[in-house]
Design a protein around this motif. Sequence first.
Motif, PDB file in Angstrom:
ATOM      1  N   MET A 213      18.984  31.537  23.740  1.00 46.20           N
ATOM      2  CA  MET A 213      20.260  31.712  24.153  1.00 46.20           C
ATOM      3  C   MET A 213      20.536  33.432  23.975  1.00 46.20           C
ATOM      4  O   MET A 213      20.098  34.138  23.089  1.00 46.20           O
ATOM      5  N   PRO A 214      21.390  33.879  25.087  1.00 47.24           N
ATOM      6  CA  PRO A 214      21.876  35.270  24.933  1.00 47.24           C
ATOM      7  C   PRO A 214      22.584  35.608  23.670  1.00 47.24           C
ATOM      8  O   PRO A 214      23.630  34.738  23.388  1.00 47.24           O
ATOM      9  N   GLN A 215      22.361  36.624  22.992  1.00 52.72           N
ATOM     10  CA  GLN A 215      22.963  36.986  21.767  1.00 52.72           C
ATOM     11  C   GLN A 215      23.599  38.261  21.644  1.00 52.72           C
ATOM     12  O   GLN A 215      22.983  39.314  22.501  1.00 52.72           O
ATOM     13  N   VAL A 216      24.751  38.644  21.000  1.00 51.50           N
ATOM     14  CA  VAL A 216      25.230  39.712  20.772  1.00 51.50           C
ATOM     15  C   VAL A 216      24.302  40.577  20.131  1.00 51.50           C
ATOM     16  O   VAL A 216      23.549  40.204  19.249  1.00 51.50           O
ATOM     17  N   GLY A 217      24.075  41.874  20.666  1.00 50.41           N
ATOM     18  CA  GLY A 217      22.762  42.565  20.149  1.00 50.41           C
ATOM     19  C   GLY A 217      23.436  43.940  19.195  1.00 50.41           C
ATOM     20  O   GLY A 217      24.210  44.670  19.714  1.00 50.41           O
ATOM     21  N   THR A 218      22.587  44.219  18.261  1.00 49.90           N
ATOM     22  CA  THR A 218      22.878  45.362  17.220  1.00 49.90           C
ATOM     23  C   THR A 218      21.357  45.527  16.856  1.00 49.90           C
ATOM     24  O   THR A 218      20.557  44.692  16.897  1.00 49.90           O
ATOM     25  N   ARG A 219      21.351  46.856  16.176  1.00 53.99           N
ATOM     26  CA  ARG A 219      19.848  47.207  15.933  1.00 53.99           C
ATOM     27  C   ARG A 219      19.465  46.302  14.978  1.00 53.99           C
ATOM     28  O   ARG A 219      20.220  45.900  13.870  1.00 53.99           O
ATOM     29  N   THR A 220      18.184  45.935  14.987  1.00 52.95           N
ATOM     30  CA  THR A 220      17.503  44.775  14.232  1.00 52.95           C
ATOM     31  C   THR A 220      16.286  45.100  13.926  1.00 52.95           C
ATOM     32  O   THR A 220      15.473  44.927  14.465  1.00 52.95           O
ATOM     33  N   VAL A 221      16.034  45.643  12.691  1.00 54.36           N
ATOM     34  CA  VAL A 221      14.902  46.085  12.006  1.00 54.36           C
ATOM     35  C   VAL A 221      14.031  44.817  11.630  1.00 54.36           C
ATOM     36  O   VAL A 221      12.812  45.221  11.298  1.00 54.36           O
ATOM     37  N   SER A 222      14.497  43.766  11.539  1.00 52.28           N
ATOM     38  CA  SER A 222      13.583  42.733  10.967  1.00 52.28           C
ATOM     39  C   SER A 222      14.200  41.338  11.670  1.00 52.28           C
ATOM     40  O   SER A 222      15.399  40.999  11.811  1.00 52.28           O
ATOM     41  N   LEU A 223      13.381  40.777  12.324  1.00 58.48           N
ATOM     42  CA  LEU A 223      13.712  39.321  13.016  1.00 58.48           C
ATOM     43  C   LEU A 223      14.452  38.452  11.971  1.00 58.48           C
ATOM     44  O   LEU A 223      13.747  38.247  10.657  1.00 58.48           O
ATOM     45  N   ALA A 224      15.349  37.729  12.257  1.00 59.74           N
ATOM     46  CA  ALA A 224      15.989  36.611  11.585  1.00 59.74           C
ATOM     47  C   ALA A 224      14.815  35.521  11.127  1.00 59.74           C
ATOM     48  O   ALA A 224      14.159  35.265  12.160  1.00 59.74           O
ATOM     49  N   SER A 225      14.877  34.789  10.107  1.00 60.36           N
ATOM     50  CA  SER A 225      14.056  33.549   9.933  1.00 60.36           C
ATOM     51  C   SER A 225      14.169  32.561  10.771  1.00 60.36           C
ATOM     52  O   SER A 225      13.076  31.983  11.165  1.00 60.36           O
ATOM     53  N   ASP A 226      15.357  32.451  11.749  1.00 61.72           N
ATOM     54  CA  ASP A 226      15.387  31.483  12.771  1.00 61.72           C
ATOM     55  C   ASP A 226      14.911  32.024  14.324  1.00 61.72           C
ATOM     56  O   ASP A 226      15.158  31.236  15.073  1.00 61.72           O
ATOM     57  N   GLY A 227      14.728  33.317  14.211  1.00 58.52           N
ATOM     58  CA  GLY A 227      14.782  33.799  15.292  1.00 58.52           C
ATOM     59  C   GLY A 227      15.776  34.095  16.417  1.00 58.52           C
ATOM     60  O   GLY A 227      15.393  34.461  17.659  1.00 58.52           O
ATOM     61  N   SER A 228      16.764  34.002  15.970  1.00 57.77           N
ATOM     62  CA  SER A 228      17.965  34.060  16.660  1.00 57.77           C
ATOM     63  C   SER A 228      18.391  35.300  17.416  1.00 57.77           C
ATOM     64  O   SER A 228      18.968  35.512  18.539  1.00 57.77           O
ATOM     65  N   ASP A 229      17.881  36.139  16.793  1.00 60.71           N
ATOM     66  CA  ASP A 229      18.129  37.820  17.223  1.00 60.71           C
ATOM     67  C   ASP A 229      16.826  38.302  17.895  1.00 60.71           C
ATOM     68  O   ASP A 229      16.507  39.643  17.662  1.00 60.71           O
ATOM     69  N   LEU A 230      16.095  37.592  18.647  1.00 59.10           N
ATOM     70  CA  LEU A 230      14.891  37.877  19.112  1.00 59.10           C
ATOM     71  C   LEU A 230      15.333  39.093  20.159  1.00 59.10           C
ATOM     72  O   LEU A 230      14.498  40.147  20.065  1.00 59.10           O
ATOM     73  N   ALA A 231      16.120  38.891  20.836  1.00 67.13           N
ATOM     74  CA  ALA A 231      16.018  40.137  21.897  1.00 67.13           C
ATOM     75  C   ALA A 231      16.298  41.572  21.256  1.00 67.13           C
ATOM     76  O   ALA A 231      16.123  42.622  21.459  1.00 67.13           O
ATOM     77  N   ALA A 232      17.470  41.375  20.311  1.00 64.90           N
ATOM     78  CA  ALA A 232      17.862  42.526  19.513  1.00 64.90           C
ATOM     79  C   ALA A 232      16.629  43.130  18.887  1.00 64.90           C
ATOM     80  O   ALA A 232      16.455  44.228  18.606  1.00 64.90           O
TER      81      ALA A 232
END
Length: 385
Positions: A213-232
Amino acid sequence: MILTLAVSGYRSLRKIIIPLDKLTIITGANGTGKSSIYKSIRLLADVAQGNVVRSLALEGGIPSTLWAGPEKFSRSMKSGQHPIEGTVRREPVSLKLGFASEDYGYAIDLGLPKSDGRSMFNLDPEIKSEAMWIGEVLKRHNVIASRAGPGVQVMQEDGARQHVLTALPSFDSMMTHAGDPKQASEILLLRERMRNWRFYDHFRTDQASKARMPQVGTRTVSLASDGSDLAAAVQTIKEIGDPEAFDDAIEDAFPGSSIKVDVKDNMFEVVMQQKGLLRPLRTSELSDGTLRYLLLVAALMTPRPPPLLVLNEPETSLHPSLLPALARLIKSVAQTTQIIVVSHAGSFVDELAMAPNSANYELKKQLGETIISDVPDQSWNWQKR
């Protein structure tokens, strides 16, 4: 780098000491204890987060997570001459977790609570003792900080040991409550290092998963454990990481394909252009295996590498044709980041084991106990209660 992992009394891990390398592969048949190894490392990370008691309670409490066999096996039990039965216990019931790195070591001993008939939390384990030391093996002279019951002692600059806590509750760790920039800076240093360990275990890739799903994006230096911020996470790699290496990893697995991030109203979404198609595919259109591979690439190619990265069965849902590319990527990343991979995919394990500075351990079960054959002897001492 962590040099040794030690576990005692946790599920099928009656007593196990594992030397680790830059890349360590844990394999074995189903039910041999791979998940227990993975969970024991997560429990150590939970200590630094202050969550180890809660994590064990969620597993059913200390009675459900303790080694269920006898304290020791006699020769006649091992040979089958006598049935497996309880022996006279010489040690207190305990679950012990520890590790030693190149500079510091840490161990924790959890045990059964003392029920007073008033508390409803009688399944919560109690922290009986803890120790932090300098070097690879715990010895009397190299202890920096120690905890026995509610008291915590920390070594001072002059070598004297000073009580810094005298009433630490049994559900709190000295790692989260005794760290002090002046009196115990080493505890703070090791705690933050442990908090930066990263774990990835079975990304959700179904149609309802957040990764699609599209997600609000902010700088993400490490992927969340559930992958929810993949695009960021992907966009962060492209901006401040190694975009060329990221593109190479995609090309290695999907020749002629490329990945970019679309943004609409600050909602980020990964899209994939595949060879021969007139339009890119949105994340919701990707197969489970393709999405899982993208998630693993984003996790491995973080712009801020962790001191330890643990992957539990990363081959799940991947087509066999993708495993060589994933193995090559893991071997490349392991040159700079310590990685532990838990897997039962034979060809994948064989490919990983060809990496320099790697160790490959096959777990087996013997009388309900997880064992590892041909492991070099490792010096290890547990702290006393």
